[in-house]
Enzyme design. Sequence first.
Site, short mmCIF file in Angstrom:
data_model
loop_
_atom_site.label_atom_id
_atom_site.label_comp_id
_atom_site.label_asym_id
_atom_site.label_seq_id
_atom_site.Cartn_x
_atom_site.Cartn_y
_atom_site.Cartn_z
N LYS A 1 -23.27 17.84 3.48
CA LYS A 1 -23.07 16.59 4.20
C LYS A 1 -24.35 16.18 4.90
CE LYS A 1 -18.55 15.38 6.02
NZ LYS A 1 -17.64 15.73 7.09
N LYS B 1 -28.51 22.33 -2.82
CA LYS B 1 -27.14 22.60 -2.38
C LYS B 1 -26.48 21.31 -1.91
CE LYS B 1 -24.50 25.79 0.19
NZ LYS B 1 -24.21 26.49 1.35
N HIS C 1 -23.97 29.92 6.11
CA HIS C 1 -24.04 28.81 7.06
C HIS C 1 -25.37 28.72 7.81
CE1 HIS C 1 -19.73 29.33 6.23
NE2 HIS C 1 -19.76 28.01 6.23
N HIS D 1 -14.71 17.03 -2.93
CA HIS D 1 -15.99 16.74 -3.57
C HIS D 1 -16.04 17.39 -4.94
CE1 HIS D 1 -17.31 20.74 -2.64
NE2 HIS D 1 -17.33 20.55 -1.33
N CYS E 1 -17.37 30.63 8.43
CA CYS E 1 -16.58 31.47 7.52
C CYS E 1 -15.21 31.77 8.09
CB CYS E 1 -17.27 32.81 7.28
SG CYS E 1 -18.85 32.71 6.48
N HIS F 1 -14.70 21.06 -5.31
CA HIS F 1 -13.24 21.19 -5.33
C HIS F 1 -12.70 20.68 -6.67
CE1 HIS F 1 -14.02 20.21 -0.90
NE2 HIS F 1 -13.68 21.48 -0.91
N CYS G 1 -25.82 34.01 9.23
CA CYS G 1 -24.81 34.05 8.17
C CYS G 1 -25.47 33.43 6.93
CB CYS G 1 -23.59 33.23 8.57
SG CYS G 1 -22.59 32.77 7.14
N1 MSP Z 1 -9.32 27.43 2.46
C1 MSP Z 1 -10.18 28.33 1.82
C2 MSP Z 1 -9.54 28.92 0.59
C3 MSP Z 1 -8.26 29.65 0.82
S1 MSP Z 1 -7.53 30.18 -0.65
C4 MSP Z 1 -6.31 31.17 -0.20
C5 MSP Z 1 -11.47 27.63 1.41
N2 MSP Z 1 -11.41 26.30 1.28
S2 MSP Z 1 -12.62 25.35 0.83
O1 MSP Z 1 -12.17 24.01 1.02
O2 MSP Z 1 -13.81 25.72 1.48
O3 MSP Z 1 -12.75 25.55 -0.69
C6 MSP Z 1 -13.59 26.52 -1.26
C7 MSP Z 1 -13.49 26.37 -2.75
O4 MSP Z 1 -13.83 25.02 -3.14
C8 MSP Z 1 -14.45 27.22 -3.55
O5 MSP Z 1 -14.02 28.55 -3.72
C9 MSP Z 1 -14.48 26.45 -4.85
O6 MSP Z 1 -13.28 26.61 -5.52
C10 MSP Z 1 -14.56 25.02 -4.33
N3 MSP Z 1 -15.94 24.64 -4.02
C11 MSP Z 1 -16.40 24.16 -2.84
N4 MSP Z 1 -17.73 23.87 -2.98
C12 MSP Z 1 -18.16 24.17 -4.21
C13 MSP Z 1 -19.36 23.98 -4.93
N5 MSP Z 1 -20.45 23.45 -4.40
N6 MSP Z 1 -19.37 24.32 -6.24
C14 MSP Z 1 -18.26 24.82 -6.87
N7 MSP Z 1 -17.11 24.99 -6.21
C15 MSP Z 1 -17.04 24.80 -4.87
O7 MSP Z 1 -12.44 28.31 1.19
#
Ligand code: MSP
Length: 649
Positions: A297, A294, A145, A17, A128, A20, A142
């Site tokens: 989904k 925020k 969440h 999304h 988490c 990411h 949490c």
């Molecule tokens: N798998 C772990 C990370 C392990 S790294 C060794 C994880 N994955 S995640 O799919 O949840 O990705 C989290 C990351 O996605 C955030 O730190 C950020 O980089 C990005 N984002 C996810 N949602 C976000 C927003 N709403 N806004 C900005 N970035 C976000 O955690």
Amino acid sequence: MTTYITTPIYYVNAQPHLGHAYTTIVADTYSRFKRLCDNNVRFQTGTDEHGDKIVEAAEREGVVPKEYVDRISGMFRATWPTLQIEPDHFIRTTDAEHIAVVQQILQQVYDSGDIYFDEYTGLYCQGCERYLTEKELVDGNCPDHQKPPEEIAEENYFFRMSKYQQQLIDHINKHPDFITPERYKNEVLSFLSEPLEDLCISRPKSRLTWGIELPFDEKFVTYVWFDALINYLTGIGYPAGENFTTYWSVAEHVIAKDILKPHAIYWPTMLLSMGVPLYQKLHVHGYWNVDDTKMSKSIGNVVRPKELADVYGVDTLRYFTLREMSFGLDSSFSSESIVARQNADLANDLGNLFSRTLAMVKKYRGSVIPQPGDYTEEDRLLQEQAQKMLVQYREMMGSFRFHLGLQAVWEFVGFANKYIVVSEPWSLAKDPALGERLDTVLFNILECLRFLALVVQPVMPGAALKMAGGLGIGLADERLSSLDKGGQWGLLAPGETLQEVETLFPRLESEKKQEQGGKKKQKQKKVQDSKKQSQESDEGLISFDDFKKLDLRVAEIVAAEPVKKSDRLFKLTVKAPEERTIVAGIAEHYGADELIGKQVIIVANLKPAKLMGVTSQGMVLAAKSSTGDGEKLVLSTISENVLPGSSVA
Ligand code: MSP
């Protein structure tokens, strides 16, 4: 110089999304920027494929985990090229080499005595995938969440994280840029001011089998974070690979604030235990929300980057995200704000400068780059501005202040547009005696375009390519591929021919009809509200109960930028104590620099209102003072600084 930049490896329990995409666009832009600085760059991203969440997601889809992770990991991998994101390596935690090295490290840390077996009762958050401390809970839930964690008692293996607490604190204090922006460093130090607990690093196979088996106890698998963080090493061939030797000493990680703790605490302590030098830098950004809510989904407002790229174009999406978000702070996505950026910054400012310049050279010189004559004072000023822009651009892009880097570039776009207005090439063209001056002016504007193609490249590779094509040079040409070499004035070759290119950025419809309908209703409601208010205030006096309804607070201004197309409005980011955006009509009275750090009084519980496309969450109080020259606004402040968010009673 060498650069190694990484993104988090994303969980494969959901499709990519906007969040990411943002992190990965940041890392891609930084790697392209560093390449422009002639660095040897390695950029790594990938997917995190073990753990409870993945098993649950696979079960929901009715497939075995491996089949599921292959599919979603493939989606991440396929998304990045559609956003012009070009990692050098895509790592998966199910890669055999990764698994082997994680086991090797576990054995090494176990042998050194830093992993021990113990019974533990703790509060486990499934979301988490870690145990939370009592302190982290908000109303028993949490905070990320919004669910209470489960109390779990089991025997597990623990990593002696506490042993490295002081060493980590010392390292952070000694290296002020280890964690940036500063607010996140402070958050980590504040967390470290309390005793650190050891980290549970195993899960019994009776509860979870989808993980890497502990090499010293086959009844357990590794905790997903212990496995995941190591990707930054396995991806460059740790322990013996050549890439490890080349890149590890310069490692920089980009993450959002959600995973600060694993990266700023677990990871460095793991490295200390392994005897591997710590990474260089951790760059932490805020969250993307959608229409100030925020992204989630369940709310159904998840924004898919590929869909955005299809509607607005990849370059616009990349530019928008980097320009709109102040790295470190939260930002809100709305279709209005991306359309506004596309129309104002891209179509009007940059796109127009490009197309009008090429059109003039075509009309007056048959698209041939003219030979410049002597430079005038005006020309020198333009050249100075180009150099000034380059200096600011380098500094800001290199320190993850992308919005300021782009701001500097767009100031230069404005300058170039003004140069055209002042030089009046159309008047010069009327008098053949002024031909040499016209040549010089046209050459100068073309040089501006070359500078712009050079600097927008990391952010908008597609637009840069088109611009380069128009100027008749390829992106691989060193005039466009190196800031050092290309950053000198006058490198275009007179006599060469410009090429026709399609419009860089089309103008977009600013509002969809559907939204207009919604707006009308909103407007109508506003009118009703104001009518109601005026009736209520007819008596002139309000009761104390009415007064108590006002939430007046002290807010600290952390960022200020002018609202596009408005002379009056500033978009302020304030801490009160949470961060929020307030639009204030003070741009005629204050400069942005004067505002940063100021503590002002705000009304914090006003209904959000949209001003020139920006949602304002509150109002700043200011005194209106009449002066000889008219009215002046003077901000309300307090006589000494207090904690942001303090209430004003
Ligand atoms: N798998 C772990 C990370 C392990 S790294 C060794 C994880 N994955 S995640 O799919 O949840 O990705 C989290 C990351 O996605 C955030 O730190 C950020 O980089 C990005 N984002 C996810 N949602 C976000 C927003 N709403 N806004 C900005 N970035 C976000 O955690």
